[in-house]
Design a protein around this motif. Structure first.
Motif, mmCIF file in Angstrom:
data_model
loop_
_atom_site.group_PDB
_atom_site.id
_atom_site.type_symbol
_atom_site.label_atom_id
_atom_site.label_comp_id
_atom_site.label_asym_id
_atom_site.label_seq_id
_atom_site.Cartn_x
_atom_site.Cartn_y
_atom_site.Cartn_z
ATOM 1 N N LYS A 167 0.837 -1.189 0.000
ATOM 2 C CA LYS A 167 0.000 0.000 0.000
ATOM 3 C C LYS A 167 0.880 1.250 0.000
ATOM 4 N N PHE A 168 0.467 2.245 -0.749
ATOM 5 C CA PHE A 168 1.223 3.480 -0.848
ATOM 6 C C PHE A 168 0.462 4.608 -0.163
ATOM 7 N N THR A 169 1.164 5.317 0.706
ATOM 8 C CA THR A 169 0.614 6.489 1.365
ATOM 9 C C THR A 169 1.385 7.719 0.895
ATOM 10 N N ALA A 170 0.914 8.886 1.342
ATOM 11 C CA ALA A 170 1.580 10.129 0.942
ATOM 12 C C ALA A 170 3.016 10.165 1.452
ATOM 13 N N LEU A 171 3.254 9.657 2.664
ATOM 14 C CA LEU A 171 4.613 9.672 3.226
ATOM 15 C C LEU A 171 5.539 8.739 2.457
ATOM 16 N N ILE A 172 5.026 7.577 2.069
ATOM 17 C CA ILE A 172 5.860 6.638 1.318
ATOM 18 C C ILE A 172 6.197 7.202 -0.059
ATOM 19 N N LEU A 173 5.196 7.770 -0.723
ATOM 20 C CA LEU A 173 5.464 8.386 -2.023
ATOM 21 C C LEU A 173 6.440 9.549 -1.892
ATOM 22 N N ASN A 174 6.284 10.322 -0.815
ATOM 23 C CA ASN A 174 7.222 11.421 -0.570
ATOM 24 C C ASN A 174 8.644 10.900 -0.385
ATOM 25 N N SER A 175 8.767 9.784 0.328
ATOM 26 C CA SER A 175 10.080 9.186 0.542
ATOM 27 C C SER A 175 10.697 8.716 -0.769
ATOM 28 N N SER A 352 11.021 10.178 6.491
ATOM 29 C CA SER A 352 9.623 10.150 6.076
ATOM 30 C C SER A 352 9.090 8.732 6.034
ATOM 31 N N TYR A 353 9.886 7.820 5.497
ATOM 32 C CA TYR A 353 9.447 6.431 5.409
ATOM 33 C C TYR A 353 9.388 5.777 6.785
ATOM 34 N N ILE A 354 10.389 6.052 7.617
ATOM 35 C CA ILE A 354 10.391 5.507 8.969
ATOM 36 C C ILE A 354 9.192 6.029 9.763
ATOM 37 N N TYR A 355 8.851 7.307 9.569
ATOM 38 C CA TYR A 355 7.727 7.889 10.299
ATOM 39 C C TYR A 355 6.409 7.225 9.897
#
Length: 381
Positions: A167-175, A352-355
């Motif tokens: 699953k992709f979230t905004a934080l993962i895409l940002n990372s 970002s990804y860790i968060y």
């Protein structure tokens, strides 16, 4: 009245005793939570330190006179024997209780022939992937090579979505965006090692090989995660070791065959003699390259096992800005503003990804606490 008071006191004690298992359950969950973070931190350290050191040593091999593609491929998998003692240390223990026996029998290990086919497949895939990387590094300028290697994130995002239900979230895409930009900045800016005399045919070969290797490596990561989930289905460090040692054995045998079939073995003696830093340095470079690649692989597989293939690839990409920092120390490269910006972007993407994983873990803990609290309330009622 005395009897009713005693009954009420007994009921109160019973409720308190019923609450204890829930408290113990929460403590056990918290303990598992911290142990998981410790394991992830160790695997991250293995991956970053191993990959950075192996990259620097690989660069040293080519800079000092090494030019064998099969030898550069061979050392990426040949260090697996140093992991064999760990197989005995992490060997499965015989069941000591009925509970352990029940748990063990609930998940049956796959048949031996299935594991052999799995190891053979991953070993052949690893051989081809490592060879394509060796061709790419030999025929391409370092800037173009690094830029193409950064495409691993895009390929891995695609394969993780198709094969692992990522699953992709905004934080993962940002990372992903930040880490890709960081690697791209370094690749575009790093023109000091560019080779203007590279023939067009070799350039095209190196370009296609590096792009194919990036896609193959991303597929390799996703397939390993899928194998852990669907075929192996055992959550032990032994399974991580098996997935590293046996495919590496197959890949090493494939490299030996390729080394003799290509005839490159005939020039190894001359290559060692003409190595600028001497024969001992030549051997030590190859040996430590093999060792550091194994350390990196353990970290990589551990992160796939504990988190996901996408997460392991994000951590792997984080090493791209780290290598120039180490090159300043060991090779006296210049550190300019672009490299500093790339490092900041990489750390930002990593955080970002860790968060995002921290948020997911917090939601899981709250759900567990809510479940335990509701269970206690039901018992009190």
């Amino acid at each position: 009245m005395m009897e009713s008071a005693q009954e009420l006191q007994l009921q109160t004690r019973g409720v308190e005793e019923d609450r204890k298992p829930n408290t113990n359950q929460l403590l056990g969950h918290a303990s598992k939570h911290y142990r998981w973070w410790i394991r992830v931190s160790l695997y991250t350290l293995f991956l970053l330190s191993g990959q950075s050191a192996a990259t620097l040593l690989g660069r040293l091999y080519y800079d000092q006179g090494g030019n064998s593609k099969w030898m550069a491929t061979f050392v990426q998998s040949a260090g697996f024997p140093i992991l064999i003692p760990l197989l005995f240390f992490f060997s499965p223990l015989p069941p000591n209780s009925t509970t352990t026996t029940t748990t063990t029998s609930a998940i049956k290990p796959p048949p031996i022939y299935t594991l052999l086919l799995l190891y053979l497949f991953f070993g052949v895939l690893l051989t081809g992937d490592n060879l394509m990387y060796s061709y790419g590094l030999l025929y391409l300028p370092v800037s173009t090579y690094s830029l193409l290697c950064a495409t691993q994130l895009a390929f891995n995002a695609l394969f993780s979505y198709l094969l692992n239900s990522q699953k992709f979230t905004a934080l993962i895409l940002n990372s992903l965006v930040l880490l890709t930009i960081s690697a791209t900045l370094l690749a575009v800016h790093s023109d000091s090692d560019s080779d203007t005399n590279t023939a067009k045919a070799k350039y095209v070969t190196g370009f296609l090989c590096t792009l194919g290797a990036s896609a193959t490596y991303s597929l390799y990561l996703s397939l390993i995660q899928l194998s852990f989930q669907k075929i192996i289905r055992r959550e032990t460090f032994r399974t991580v070791l098996d997935m590293q040692i046996y495919p590496s054995l197959v890949a090493t045998c494939g490299c030996v065959v390729g080394l003799f079939a290509s005839g490159e073995w005939k020039g190894l003696s001359r290559e060692m003699t003409e190595y600028q830093k001497g024969k001992v340095s030549y051997l030590m470079t190859l040996i430590w390259t093999a060792i550091t690649w194994q350390i990196s692989s353990i970290g990589l597989l551990g992160l796939i096992f504990e988190v996901s293939s996408l997460f392991s690839n994000v951590i792997s990409t984080l090493a791209l800005p780290i290598v120039p920092i180490l090159a300043v120390v060991f090779f006296h490269d210049k550190m300019d503003g672009v490299k500093v910006i790339a490092m900041v972007l990489a750390v930002w993407g990593f955080v970002s990804y860790i968060y995002q994983h921290y948020l997911d873990d917090s939601k899981s803990k709250l759900a567990t606490r809510g479940h335990a609290t509701s269970g206690a309330d039901i018992e009190i009622c």
